[in-house]
Design an enzyme around this catalytic site. Structure first.
Site, PDB file in Angstrom:
ATOM      1  N   HIS A 380      35.464  37.775  37.249  1.00 42.45           N
ATOM      2  CA  HIS A 380      36.362  38.011  38.381  1.00 42.45           C
ATOM      3  C   HIS A 380      37.387  36.903  38.589  1.00 42.45           C
ATOM      4  CE1 HIS A 380      33.693  41.328  39.431  1.00 42.45           C
ATOM      5  NE2 HIS A 380      34.832  41.835  39.875  1.00 42.45           N
ATOM      6  N   GLU A 622      31.730  53.221  37.264  1.00 44.81           N
ATOM      7  CA  GLU A 622      31.607  51.969  36.514  1.00 44.81           C
ATOM      8  C   GLU A 622      30.176  51.702  36.065  1.00 44.81           C
ATOM      9  OE1 GLU A 622      33.172  48.697  38.781  1.00 44.81           O
ATOM     10  OE2 GLU A 622      32.203  49.306  40.631  1.00 44.81           O
ATOM     11  N   ASP A 646      33.284  46.963  34.478  1.00 43.98           N
ATOM     12  CA  ASP A 646      31.837  47.123  34.606  1.00 43.98           C
ATOM     13  C   ASP A 646      31.322  48.237  33.712  1.00 43.98           C
ATOM     14  OD1 ASP A 646      30.831  45.111  36.305  1.00 43.98           O
ATOM     15  OD2 ASP A 646      31.908  46.018  37.978  1.00 43.98           O
ATOM     16  N   CYS A 693      41.084  51.770  36.893  1.00 37.93           N
ATOM     17  CA  CYS A 693      41.545  50.546  37.557  1.00 37.93           C
ATOM     18  C   CYS A 693      40.951  49.291  36.955  1.00 37.93           C
ATOM     19  CB  CYS A 693      41.256  50.602  39.055  1.00 37.93           C
ATOM     20  SG  CYS A 693      39.514  50.535  39.431  1.00 37.93           S
TER      21      CYS A 693
END
Ligand code: PEP
Ligand code: MG
Length: 780
Positions: A380, A622, A646, A693
């Site tokens: 992240h 995900e 993910d 996304c």
């Protein structure tokens, strides 16, 4: 509201702050009385602490239980009350010492922190008054603004209650004598050293290295006190003052760039530094010891020990703030560069791993690049670097060992190369590459108004992933058509806790307004995993990525989850907001969220709060299980958004943040494509939209395949939008549909890549004047 926030942010004395607040609130609401009651240590009784309008003698003497009076009612219900004829109410309780029989109407809002009432803010009027919803909202917002200040004052105050224990713990304090690392002088020249890592965020930077130190270990600092105790006292006070003004600067900067919500942690720190109890304790101790460092350490240790004894992890973790402040003062005292010290503009930050919290705490405008020894491109922290357009390279083995603070470095975020102490030739070469890159970006941005449409007319919606208000500027600059993913975690990371509802609402509202009528997809908190927050107690899990994270975590923190849902709903009046739920792995999970949402909607409707009743609710695909039961999920929601970061991690069993397995992290693996295809077909059957996304949406090799699979919206970092648009515009939907069909039958990621690369080449993209160079480097 800014005036109340202003009073609160300048708080250095609780009573003074509360007196200012009651004056201001009375004026704003045109009330005859405004008072604050604070809960006693038992959290069951309230005592009047500040008032404007009631008899002064009543302060500190009027005390009532949560089950008494209308003020108690607000505390008990943890919800505001507004009563026109207070005396007729069965819960009305009369306190002669206040002289309050003159007052007819009453409105009270509780000060709530994490579901615990720590006080009540009350207004009363002499003449009967029917309070409007807007009045209730205003009072409630004021209550929410002062709650953190009251909480911090309370926590700091705890220390004075446990003197005996404090003394015992201080006496145990051992000084190891390991000296602290002092600021290094700029290093002497050496030969160019080339290091390789993972290309994480594109762009080129040339600048001095700033080594992000591990926090100073308070117990391992050595220091030779001056023989003059007066000198020690002066040094300590100077360090305090310097730390205070440093915090002011950082707070201002963060608030300006990211919004005041993100500066909250600095308010807390300033409050600690100005707390009379804290400063008084330091002054008394330096009188006795004549040793600034020992004083600081003793006092901090007393606080730390006190916080440690608190059972509730949230309150216990507030001790971290005292520790942070202590480090800052200590750093000033020792002349050690603090990790949050203002950076020199153009610095290249070198660290162990890029963490999301760095972006909440560092002055990102001055960051030219970030380089980390560990971590992969989809961790992240790396994603935030990309969205802020900060070049980054991760997984650089041997970096921390090799680097010298202050030396010059070159970072090439597109190739993953890092040069330490580069020679003249290399510097000149990269300076001109940097210029070419900037020109290409400018060219592409100039074309921002052209539609993302394939040669044969298929329109693709190109949205962006953002997490900060600051990113909105980038959206405009690069021409994104909305927000495909608004990550809400940064607010929690900046706060080190669940953000307050009112703060969330303000942030979401600002984003929704700024973007309207373009869509804004707000994702509920996706904490845990590599976005661990200390207060939640999720640390120490053996498999955090498979553990208590994301929607699972929120479903077991129902209060904060409801608060976030309410904030999103309240911000939805422009009708451009979509709600996105991350990490859904079963129908039951989705249904649990839907139930909560329905309840929250009903509450708001009953309170006549406007919101978008048709707010679209989508889920992230995900987890492989979600893709495999996509039909069942599609029947129960309004849209899908595929989180390929993910999805790749869980499908291939490859930790997205571990550089050792980064070479196995392959979103173009046929297994990942098959799951995306399965979800896409389910979405089509249920007639709901589907977007991608994850970072894959801005991977040039993936774009032709995603368009070929029939994905209608791609959401990536804002800076990737122009490149993705150029690719889409060069494609033919019919041709890429055939490519995607072939890719689905491929056995390896290599075959898939070859199909995509051939398409980019055939579409003439490798010769494109602005994106060609970059695409060739991706294919190399
Ligand atoms: C994803 O997993 O692809 C995603 C977009 O969510 P995040 O990267 O925030 O986990
Ligand atoms: Mg995800």
């Amino acid at each position: 509201m800014a005036d109340v926030a202003g009073v609160v942010s300048r708080s250095h004395d609780l009573d003074e702050t509360l007196n200012n607040v009651v004056d201001l609130v009375a004026k704003k609401l045109d009330a005859d009385v405004c008072s604050v009651y604070l809960t006693d240590v038992d959290l069951q009784h309230l005592t009047l602490r500040a008032t404007r309008g009631l008899a002064r003698e009543a302060i500190g003497t009027v005390r009532l239980g949560f089950d008494q009076g209308l003020v108690g009612l607000a505390a008990e219900q943890r919800a505001p009350v507004a009563i026109e004829h207070a005396r007729e109410h069965p819960r009305f309780l009369y306190f002669p010492e206040t002289g309050e029989e003159r007052y007819e109407s009453l409105m009270a809002a509780p000060l709530v922190v994490r579901g615990v009432t720590i006080g009540v803010l009350v207004v009363q009027t002499e003449r009967p008054r029917r309070f409007e919803q807007a009045d209730v909202d205003l009072l409630q917002t004021c209550a929410q603004l002062i709650a953190p200040v009251v909480l911090n004052a309370r926590l700091l105050d705890l220390v004075s209650r446990t003197e005996a224990e404090r003394a015992r713990i201080v006496s145990k304090l051992a000084v190891s004598g390991v000296p602290v690392q002092r600021e290094q002088p700029v290093e002497v020249a050496r030969r160019t050293l080339e290091l390789r890592g993972i290309a994480t965020s594109p762009g080129i930077a040339i600048g001095p290295v700033y080594r992000l130190e591990d926090p100073v270990d308070l117990s391992k600092v050595s220091y030779e006190p001056s023989p003059d105790p007066e000198q020690e006292r002066r040094d300590l006070l100077r360090a305090l003052a310097e730390a205070r003004s440093e915090l002011d600067d950082v707070r201002l900067e963060v608030a300006e760039r990211f919004g005041p919500e993100f500066a909250a942690v600095f308010n807390t720190h300033i409050q600690i530094l100005e707390d009379k109890g804290f400063v008084g304790r330091l002054e008394r101790s330096i009188e006795q010891t004549g040793d600034a460092l020992r004083t600081l350490r003793d006092v901090l240790e007393a606080y730390r020990a006190t916080f440690e004894r608190i059972e509730d992890p949230f309150f216990r973790e507030r001790g971290l703030d005292v520790e942070d402040v202590g480090r800052r003062v200590m750093a000033r005292l020792l002349g050690v560069r603090h990790r949050n010290v203002p950076l020199a503009p153009g610095s290249i930050v070198v660290t162990d791993a890029i963490l999301p919290a760095h972006f909440a705490l560092l002055e990102t405008d001055k960051l030219a690049a970030i380089v980390a020894e560990h971590g992969g491109a989809t961790a992240h922290g790396a994603i935030f670097a990309r969205s802020l357009e900060i070049p980054a390279v991760t997984g650089v083995q041997g970096l921390l060992e090799a680097v010298r603070p202050g030396e010059l470095a070159i970072v090439d975020g597109a190739s993953g190369r890092v040069y330490l102490s580069p020679d003249e030739v290399l510097r000149a070469e990269y300076a001109s590459a940097q210029q070419r890159y900037a020109i290409a970006v400018e060219h592409l941005d100039a074309l921002r108004d052209r539609p993302a449409e394939t040669r044969d007319g298929r329109r693709i919606l190109l949205t962006a992933n953002v997490g900060l208000l600051h990113d909105l500027r980038l959206i405009e600059r690069h021409g994104a058509e909305g927000i495909g993913l608004f990550r809400t975690e940064l607010l929690a990371l900046a706060h080190r806790g669940f953000p307050e509802e009112a703060e969330q609402e303000r942030l979401y509202e600002r984003v929704a307004r700024a973007m309207a009528p373009r869509p804004v997809t707000i994702r509920t908190l996706d904490l845990g995993g590599d976005k661990a927050v200390p207060f939640l107690g999720v640390e120490g899990e053996e498999n955090p990525q498979l553990g208590w994270r994301s929607v699972r975590l929120m479903l077991s923190h129902e209060g904060p989850f409801r608060a976030q849902l309410r904030a999103i709903l309240r911000a939805s009046t422009e009708r451009n907001v979509r709600l996105l739920i991350p990490l859904v792995s079963s129908v039951e999970e989705l249904e649990a969220v839907q139930r909560l949402l329905a309840e929250v909607k009903q509450e708001l409707a009953e309170a006549r709060v406007p919101f978008d009743e048709a707010l679209p609710v989508g889920i992230m695909i995900e987890v492989p299980s979600a893709a495999l039961i996509a039909d069942a999920l599609a029947a129960r929601c309004d849209f899908f958004s595929v989180g390929t970061n993910d999805l790749t991690q869980y499908t291939l069993a490859v930790d997205r943040g571990n550089e050792r397995v980064a070479h196995l992290f392959e979103p173009l693996h046929p297994a990942v494509l098959a799951l995306i295809d399965r979800a896409r077909r389910a979405a089509e059957r249920a007639d709901i939209p589907i977007s991608v996304c994850g970072e894959m949406a801005s991977n040039p090799l993936a774009v032709p395949l995603l368009v070929g699979l029939g994905i209608g919206e791609l959401s990536g970092s804002p800076s990737a939008v122009p490149v993705v648009k150029e690719i889409v515009r060069a494609l033919d939907a019919g041709e890429v549909t055939e490519d995607a069909r072939r890719a689905l039958t491929a056995g390896t990621a290599g075959e898939v890549r070859a199909i995509a690369a051939a398409r980019l080449r055939a579409a003439g993209l490798l010769d494109h004047p602005d994106v060609g160079g970059w695409l060739r480097s991706v294919l190399a």
